[in-house]
Design a protein around this motif. Sequence first.
Motif, PDB file in Angstrom:
ATOM      1  N   ALA A   1     -25.417 -11.397  21.346  1.00  8.19           N
ATOM      2  CA  ALA A   1     -24.726 -10.516  20.391  1.00  8.19           C
ATOM      3  C   ALA A   1     -23.269 -10.313  20.788  1.00  8.19           C
ATOM      4  N   ALA A   2     -23.037 -10.006  22.066  1.00 11.34           N
ATOM      5  CA  ALA A   2     -21.664  -9.781  22.527  1.00 11.34           C
ATOM      6  C   ALA A   2     -20.820 -11.039  22.346  1.00 11.34           C
ATOM      7  N   ALA A   3     -21.379 -12.193  22.700  1.00 12.30           N
ATOM      8  CA  ALA A   3     -20.630 -13.447  22.593  1.00 12.30           C
ATOM      9  C   ALA A   3     -20.307 -13.781  21.142  1.00 12.30           C
ATOM     10  N   ARG A   4     -21.260 -13.598  20.271  1.00 10.98           N
ATOM     11  CA  ARG A   4     -21.040 -13.940  18.859  1.00 10.98           C
ATOM     12  C   ARG A   4     -20.075 -12.985  18.173  1.00 10.98           C
ATOM     13  N   MET A   5     -19.930 -11.800  18.721  1.00 17.64           N
ATOM     14  CA  MET A   5     -18.947 -10.865  18.171  1.00 17.64           C
ATOM     15  C   MET A   5     -17.536 -11.165  18.657  1.00 17.64           C
ATOM     16  N   GLY A   6     -17.419 -12.087  19.609  1.00 10.89           N
ATOM     17  CA  GLY A   6     -16.094 -12.488  20.078  1.00 10.89           C
ATOM     18  C   GLY A   6     -15.735 -12.022  21.463  1.00 10.89           C
ATOM     19  N   ALA A   7     -16.679 -11.406  22.187  1.00 11.33           N
ATOM     20  CA  ALA A   7     -16.413 -10.952  23.553  1.00 11.33           C
ATOM     21  C   ALA A   7     -16.769 -12.077  24.530  1.00 11.33           C
ATOM     22  N   LYS A   8     -15.857 -12.373  25.431  1.00 12.42           N
ATOM     23  CA  LYS A   8     -16.132 -13.366  26.469  1.00 12.42           C
ATOM     24  C   LYS A   8     -17.198 -12.782  27.397  1.00 12.42           C
ATOM     25  N   THR A   9     -18.358 -13.451  27.458  1.00 15.36           N
ATOM     26  CA  THR A   9     -19.543 -12.839  28.061  1.00 15.36           C
ATOM     27  C   THR A   9     -20.101 -13.686  29.201  1.00 15.36           C
ATOM     28  N   LEU A  10     -20.473 -13.008  30.289  1.00 17.58           N
ATOM     29  CA  LEU A  10     -21.139 -13.639  31.429  1.00 17.58           C
ATOM     30  C   LEU A  10     -22.544 -13.057  31.541  1.00 17.58           C
ATOM     31  N   MET A  11     -23.546 -13.932  31.720  1.00 13.92           N
ATOM     32  CA  MET A  11     -24.909 -13.485  31.943  1.00 13.92           C
ATOM     33  C   MET A  11     -25.368 -13.965  33.308  1.00 13.92           C
ATOM     34  N   LEU A  12     -25.731 -13.018  34.170  1.00 18.70           N
ATOM     35  CA  LEU A  12     -26.202 -13.337  35.519  1.00 18.70           C
ATOM     36  C   LEU A  12     -27.697 -13.059  35.606  1.00 18.70           C
ATOM     37  N   THR A  13     -28.444 -14.019  36.139  1.00 20.32           N
ATOM     38  CA  THR A  13     -29.891 -13.849  36.261  1.00 20.32           C
ATOM     39  C   THR A  13     -30.369 -14.384  37.606  1.00 20.32           C
ATOM     40  N   LEU A  14     -31.451 -13.816  38.107  1.00 14.28           N
ATOM     41  CA  LEU A  14     -31.986 -14.204  39.418  1.00 14.28           C
ATOM     42  C   LEU A  14     -32.462 -15.648  39.452  1.00 14.28           C
ATOM     43  N   ASN A  15     -32.983 -16.136  38.320  1.00 13.17           N
ATOM     44  CA  ASN A  15     -33.580 -17.463  38.297  1.00 13.17           C
ATOM     45  C   ASN A  15     -33.401 -18.068  36.913  1.00 13.17           C
ATOM     46  N   LEU A  16     -32.649 -19.135  36.815  1.00 14.31           N
ATOM     47  CA  LEU A  16     -32.388 -19.761  35.520  1.00 14.31           C
ATOM     48  C   LEU A  16     -33.641 -20.346  34.879  1.00 14.31           C
ATOM     49  N   ASP A  17     -34.679 -20.560  35.666  1.00 13.04           N
ATOM     50  CA  ASP A  17     -35.926 -21.090  35.126  1.00 13.04           C
ATOM     51  C   ASP A  17     -36.802 -19.997  34.526  1.00 13.04           C
ATOM     52  N   MET A  18     -36.347 -18.748  34.591  1.00 17.74           N
ATOM     53  CA  MET A  18     -37.158 -17.625  34.117  1.00 17.74           C
ATOM     54  C   MET A  18     -36.496 -16.902  32.943  1.00 17.74           C
ATOM     55  N   VAL A  19     -35.586 -17.560  32.250  1.00 18.61           N
ATOM     56  CA  VAL A  19     -34.915 -16.947  31.103  1.00 18.61           C
ATOM     57  C   VAL A  19     -35.942 -16.559  30.035  1.00 18.61           C
ATOM     58  N   ALA A  20     -35.896 -15.314  29.589  1.00 20.49           N
ATOM     59  CA  ALA A  20     -36.811 -14.816  28.544  1.00 20.49           C
ATOM     60  C   ALA A  20     -38.274 -15.044  28.907  1.00 20.49           C
ATOM     61  N   PHE A  21     -38.580 -14.922  30.197  1.00 18.96           N
ATOM     62  CA  PHE A  21     -39.954 -15.105  30.669  1.00 18.96           C
ATOM     63  C   PHE A  21     -40.843 -13.982  30.164  1.00 18.96           C
ATOM     64  N   MET A  22     -42.095 -14.319  29.875  1.00 19.75           N
ATOM     65  CA  MET A  22     -43.085 -13.322  29.455  1.00 19.75           C
ATOM     66  C   MET A  22     -44.042 -13.080  30.620  1.00 19.75           C
ATOM     67  N   PRO A  23     -43.779 -12.078  31.455  1.00 18.09           N
ATOM     68  CA  PRO A  23     -44.619 -11.855  32.637  1.00 18.09           C
ATOM     69  C   PRO A  23     -45.986 -11.298  32.312  1.00 18.09           C
ATOM     70  N   CYS A  24     -46.125 -10.764  31.109  1.00 21.84           N
ATOM     71  CA  CYS A  24     -47.406 -10.169  30.729  1.00 21.84           C
ATOM     72  C   CYS A  24     -48.012 -10.987  29.600  1.00 21.84           C
ATOM     73  N   ASN A  25     -48.399 -10.363  28.509  1.00 26.63           N
ATOM     74  CA  ASN A  25     -49.124 -11.071  27.452  1.00 26.63           C
ATOM     75  C   ASN A  25     -48.259 -12.130  26.762  1.00 26.63           C
ATOM     76  N   PRO A  26     -48.858 -13.273  26.398  1.00 24.88           N
ATOM     77  CA  PRO A  26     -48.096 -14.345  25.756  1.00 24.88           C
ATOM     78  C   PRO A  26     -48.044 -14.159  24.239  1.00 24.88           C
ATOM     79  N   SER A  27     -47.467 -13.061  23.792  1.00 18.85           N
ATOM     80  CA  SER A  27     -47.417 -12.812  22.353  1.00 18.85           C
ATOM     81  C   SER A  27     -46.241 -11.911  22.011  1.00 18.85           C
ATOM     82  N   LEU A  28     -45.857 -11.955  20.744  1.00 10.17           N
ATOM     83  CA  LEU A  28     -44.818 -11.083  20.206  1.00 10.17           C
ATOM     84  C   LEU A  28     -45.305 -10.490  18.899  1.00 10.17           C
ATOM     85  N   GLY A  29     -44.925  -9.250  18.640  1.00  5.19           N
ATOM     86  CA  GLY A  29     -45.233  -8.629  17.369  1.00  5.19           C
ATOM     87  C   GLY A  29     -46.403  -7.668  17.442  1.00  5.19           C
ATOM     88  N   GLY A  30     -46.977  -7.395  16.289  1.00  2.00           N
ATOM     89  CA  GLY A  30     -48.022  -6.392  16.159  1.00  2.00           C
ATOM     90  C   GLY A  30     -47.474  -5.162  15.461  1.00  2.00           C
TER      91      GLY A  30
END
Length: 628
Positions: free
Chosen positions: A25-54
């Motif tokens: 969201a920040a990047a698309r609005m035009g803000a130069k954005t940096l995202m730092l994460t512990l592990n690039l292989d875990m982006v948007a990881f689902m540590p619990c149930n494998p589902s969205l919604g309800g």
Amino acid sequence: MVYDAGHYDVIVIGAGHAGVEAGVAAARMGAKTLMLTLNLDMVAFMPCNPSLGGPAKGIVVREVDALGGVMAKVIDKTHIQMRMLNTGKGPAVQALRAQADKPLYIKEMKHVLENEENLTLRQGMVNELIMEDGVCKGVITETKAAYYAENVIITTGTFMRGKVLMGDLEYESGPNNQRASIKLSEYLEKLGIELTRFKTGTPPRVNSHTIDYSKAEIQPGDEKLRAFSYETTEYITDQIPCWLTYTNEFTHQIINDNLSLSAMYSGMKRGTGPRYCPSIEDKIVRFNDKPRHQIFLEPEGRDTEEVYVQGLSTSLPEYIQHDMVKSVPGLENAEIMRAGYAIEYDAIIPTQLWPTLELKKVPGLFTAGQINGTSGYEEAAAQGIMAGINAASKVLGKEPLILDRSQAYIGVLIDDLVTKGTNEPYRLLTSRAEYRLLLRHDNADLRLTEIGYKLGLIKEERYDKYVEKNQMVEEEKNRLYKIVLKPEEHVQEMMRNANGTPLKEAVRSYDLLKRPEISYDRLETVIEPNPDLPEVVREQVEIQIKYEGYIKKANEQVERMLKMEDKKIPDNIDYDDISGIATEAREKLKQVRPLSVGQASRISGVNPSDISILLIYIEQGKIARVAN
């Protein structure tokens, strides 16, 4: 030695479900954005149930999409099953739920981030913040890299001082045996930010080859193709089923006999767990009259044999988990691939936040997701996109975005957090929304697309389609209003087939559609159909007409509520100077510092009499004298 590693407009700490929405969201609005994460292989990881919604959550995914977020598009591309829930009930409680392909979801989301213009994705552990005159100006990683920015968003999920608990085993860890974030928690405490301790947990994962599915009930996806995103045009047709089985008295006996060995009940547990997603130990203790509990067997993806045993979340020792799993029909020979565990973590007390999700004590610092005391990927994504929008808006000199409770479940979620706080992991429920008839799955675009477009998060082509859809809805409503049906035989036959009361006089087809027994399809048997009308338009026309009276009443309630929201509370108000307000109310008002009288009225411990005194004080501009 600390070195200058770069300058940005917005820095996002964490790349979970809150982080990715904030960064995009920040990047698309035009803000130069940096995202730092512990592990690039875990982006948007689902540590619990494998589902969205309800319920409620599915509507939030639609709202994030309507604002221009990415969660809906990614799950539409990577799900293994899609179902619409509560189809036998009204539109206010219907919600979409998708079973996710977890590895594929990560891969697709990482691809989105890597190809997002204006967004830099980098691996790194943030240990402290750069502070200048009480304002957050950047972050410092464990490798001594100093990244500078106008605004920082923390979206660390359950990683801050994360601690895994399994029986008497206890060790520092984030979800899925990832590194925990220790020093950032300590740094926030030094800044005077109040933290609390929450807990969540997961069930075992078992090998699909060792499950006897003949003893379980199949739970297939819908035959009708559906999607979360309003932009999705290609649908997944080869869906994979889930399966339903149940615990039994033998399962319950194993758990009861070993409660003292559970981290939940042995005294090791300190954090507060989620009320609405309890462990199996919790269920057995709290609902000891129930002979069985549902267990859903949910595949974690197309290219993995891991199956998530939904309903058996536990912190029992691993050897007890083996016995517990094997007691469930269909799992007699099941092999555990990953044991279940509980995890404790730090969260901030969310009443320390403005409705923009910026910390009151630390200008330039925002937080979003489970760090704010919520549970669930959807709640995290909702906060993430709002924090990203507001952090970018602050940099770009734009007005902040605060959604009210009548506009979106996102507004309900954030208002609940910053106004009422939470003493347990917060889960969004339909019952939390006063105006849920207005906050439906079908109309998220009508409520929020205009906002997303003005922010620059919705592209022109999508906006044009949205405008065209609105026009088609209004034109069809006008067409139905003009068509008058007389009590002729073909009309009366249609009424009899629908078990409706025969017509005694002429009626507009618009008004006839308001009757519960008359559907749009049935109405078209007695009027000239409109074959070129898209299904989404037909759905919207029918809902708007059929529930017109209820929607009108809800909108009237909203208007009254907005009058209270329009009564702003001066920034420099001194609550100690207002006589007559109860002591508890005074303390809560000073803590939350509400922006409006409407927000003040929703604070726990603030009564209507306190609000009346506050209104008099604001209107008179002096201390109100209240007779005893």
